[in-house]
Design a protein around this motif. Structure first.
Motif, PDB file in Angstrom:
ATOM      1  N   LYS A 135      25.327  49.212  11.541  1.00 51.02           N
ATOM      2  CA  LYS A 135      26.168  49.435  12.864  1.00 51.02           C
ATOM      3  C   LYS A 135      27.642  49.532  12.644  1.00 51.02           C
ATOM      4  CE  LYS A 135      23.124  47.450  16.147  1.00 51.02           C
ATOM      5  NZ  LYS A 135      22.760  46.232  16.943  1.00 51.02           N
ATOM      6  N   ARG A 136      28.302  49.020  11.599  1.00 55.14           N
ATOM      7  CA  ARG A 136      29.790  48.903  11.233  1.00 55.14           C
ATOM      8  C   ARG A 136      30.065  50.122  10.731  1.00 55.14           C
ATOM      9  NH1 ARG A 136      34.039  49.281  12.225  1.00 55.14           N
ATOM     10  NH2 ARG A 136      35.894  48.253  11.237  1.00 55.14           N
ATOM     11  N   THR A 137      28.964  50.762   9.819  1.00 53.44           N
ATOM     12  CA  THR A 137      29.220  51.883   9.436  1.00 53.44           C
ATOM     13  C   THR A 137      29.463  53.090  10.415  1.00 53.44           C
ATOM     14  OG1 THR A 137      28.340  51.449   7.448  1.00 53.44           O
ATOM     15  CG2 THR A 137      28.593  53.958   7.839  1.00 53.44           C
ATOM     16  N   VAL A 138      28.456  53.093  11.484  1.00 58.19           N
ATOM     17  CA  VAL A 138      28.753  53.937  12.488  1.00 58.19           C
ATOM     18  C   VAL A 138      30.008  53.836  13.270  1.00 58.19           C
ATOM     19  CG1 VAL A 138      27.733  54.564  14.849  1.00 58.19           C
ATOM     20  CG2 VAL A 138      26.177  54.081  12.967  1.00 58.19           C
ATOM     21  N   ASP A 139      30.539  52.461  13.506  1.00 60.10           N
ATOM     22  CA  ASP A 139      31.629  52.069  14.395  1.00 60.10           C
ATOM     23  C   ASP A 139      32.979  52.799  13.682  1.00 60.10           C
ATOM     24  OD1 ASP A 139      30.171  50.770  15.993  1.00 60.10           O
ATOM     25  OD2 ASP A 139      30.710  48.924  15.088  1.00 60.10           O
ATOM     26  N   MET A 140      32.912  52.917  12.317  1.00 59.73           N
ATOM     27  CA  MET A 140      33.975  53.580  11.525  1.00 59.73           C
ATOM     28  C   MET A 140      34.116  55.107  11.506  1.00 59.73           C
ATOM     29  SD  MET A 140      34.463  51.228   8.069  1.00 59.73           S
ATOM     30  CE  MET A 140      32.842  50.945   7.455  1.00 59.73           C
ATOM     31  N   ALA A 141      33.018  55.740  11.960  1.00 61.46           N
ATOM     32  CA  ALA A 141      32.984  57.184  12.015  1.00 61.46           C
ATOM     33  C   ALA A 141      33.619  57.503  13.193  1.00 61.46           C
ATOM     34  CB  ALA A 141      31.506  57.707  11.651  1.00 61.46           C
ATOM     35  N   HIS A 142      34.136  58.907  13.174  1.00 64.66           N
ATOM     36  CA  HIS A 142      34.671  59.512  14.313  1.00 64.66           C
ATOM     37  C   HIS A 142      33.801  60.395  15.001  1.00 64.66           C
ATOM     38  CE1 HIS A 142      37.945  58.485  11.601  1.00 64.66           C
ATOM     39  NE2 HIS A 142      38.901  58.176  12.793  1.00 64.66           N
ATOM     40  N   ILE A 364      37.710  65.966  16.841  1.00 68.65           N
ATOM     41  CA  ILE A 364      38.265  64.761  16.144  1.00 68.65           C
ATOM     42  C   ILE A 364      39.315  64.984  15.195  1.00 68.65           C
ATOM     43  CG2 ILE A 364      35.707  63.919  16.572  1.00 68.65           C
ATOM     44  CD1 ILE A 364      35.445  64.457  13.320  1.00 68.65           C
ATOM     45  N   VAL A 365      39.637  66.186  15.074  1.00 66.24           N
ATOM     46  CA  VAL A 365      40.755  66.505  13.827  1.00 66.24           C
ATOM     47  C   VAL A 365      41.921  66.410  14.654  1.00 66.24           C
ATOM     48  CG1 VAL A 365      41.499  68.019  12.302  1.00 66.24           C
ATOM     49  CG2 VAL A 365      39.117  67.789  12.486  1.00 66.24           C
TER      50      VAL A 365
END
Length: 365
Positions: A135-142, A364-365
């Motif tokens: 879940k933390r990996t997902v949270d860090m993704a844009h 996202i850029v």
């Protein structure tokens, strides 16, 4: 925009799958500076000079410390020049690389392609440290994507954020002008593995009792440990020896020919995240039969217009499906096959997929 897919296992075959075709079409159709960062896993990558001309591979050294460390070393050198870092899967590497990239390249964005199957989904539901890391990996993704509308519906409530539907597609050559189907049920893959459930397919074909013109063709390498099971099966069903054909590994042209001839394409896998062979078969007008654990199956069969689902690991249910569909004349109807091909072109052609996805990436850029 500089777009880099960090995927250490890249081999020539990956260049015609999502790993290669997403950056390739972003470059070709959208003008993105796209590449794949990887170990050099082969002496040559012939598809770079033919099917995916213009796609770049960035090779970095393979050390004794493993891919996690090697990926960090690559990012330490190149990370500040990357606008979008594309990672695959909810694993420890994606977690660590994301932390590093967010800390030291704050202007860069992360695009995470989940590529999830049922097992990954269950791990995401189970509380504990593994779930926390995912879940933390997902949270860090844009930007986060999944390959099926079913999986999108499952994971959005768990992750509490928007997940973008980004299906996989098929690398398609020009299609034959004529549709000439034969009484063939085809499967393609690494045969004899637990995942592909080859023994279920053999048993289902034997039980179906189809007329003698029907053949089952299995294309792909056979796991050594499955050879004894094959011998036992043919000892029990000697009458099927000339109707069940194991081709071994086949070339691209031969595989395309098999797709074009097959009426039915069967994939009774015990798990898949997508199953690109299903999309490839749909592009040749095959009727798809897949297990109900394949998340994108309903997307691929157009809510039942171009195929059906069977119970995972159930030879009897698969056999019943064969008996039902192989007796229906409409399976040989050219118009039905053309409709399936048109549906595939509209929904699972990589150029179309990437042109629809590019605005999400640009946002996202």
């Amino acid at each position: 925009m500089r777009f880099v897919t960090l995927f250490t296992r890249t081999e020539n075959i990956h260049l015609l799958k999502d790993v290669g075709l997403i950056p390739y079409y972003l470059h070709r159709r959208c003008g993105v500076d796209a590449s794949i960062a990887t170990y050099q896993n082969s002496d040559s990558y012939p598809y770079l000079d033919s099917e995916v001309k213009g796609l770049r591979l960035e090779f970095f050294p393979k050390s004794k410390l493993g891919k996690l460390w090697d990926g960090l070393c690559y990012l330490a050198k190149e990370g500040k020049h990357i606008d979008v870092l594309n990672l695959y899967h909810l694993n420890l590497s994606s977690f660590v690389w994301s932390i590093w990239f967010r800390l030291f390249c704050p202007k860069g964005k992360i695009f995470l392609k989940l590529d999830m199957d049922h097992f990954d989904l269950e791990k995401l539901k189970k509380p504990g440290p593994v779930c926390w890391v995912k879940k933390r990996t997902v949270d860090m993704a844009h930007l986060v994507t999944v390959e099926s509308t079913w999986m999108k519906e499952q994971v959005e409530p768990i992750l509490k954020r928007e997940i973008v539907y980004l299906p996989n597609g098929a690398w398609q050559p020009p299609k034959a002008q004529e549709i000439n189907k034969e009484k063939i049920i085809l499967t393609v893959g690494r045969l004899g593995t637990e995942q592909k459930a080859t023994e279920i397919l053999l048993e289902a074909f034997a039980r179906a009792g189809l007329d003698k013109e029907w053949k089952l063709i299995l294309a792909g390498s056979v796991e050594p440990e499955f050879e004894e099971a094959k011998k036992r099966f043919f000892a029990q069903h000697p009458e099927l020896a000339d109707r069940i054909i194991f081709t071994g590994l086949v070339g691209k042209a031969e595989l395309e020919d098999l797709y074009r001839k097959a009426v039915v394409f069967a994939l009774p896998s015990r798990w898949e995240s997508f199953g690109i062979v299903l999309a490839e078969a749909l592009f040749e007008g095959c009727y798809l039969v897949g297990s109900d654990c394949i998340p994108p199956l309903n997307d691929l069969i157009g809510d039942g217009r171009f195929g059906c689902a069977v119970k995972t690991g159930d030879a009897e249910d698969l056999s019943d499906a064969f008996k039902r569909i192989c007796g229906e004349d409409y399976l040989f109807d050219r118009e039905r096959a053309k409709e399936a091909i048109t549906f595939a072109e509209q929904h699972f052609e990589w150029e179309t997929i990437i042109e629809g996805f590019y605005p999400e990436l640009k946002n996202i850029v």
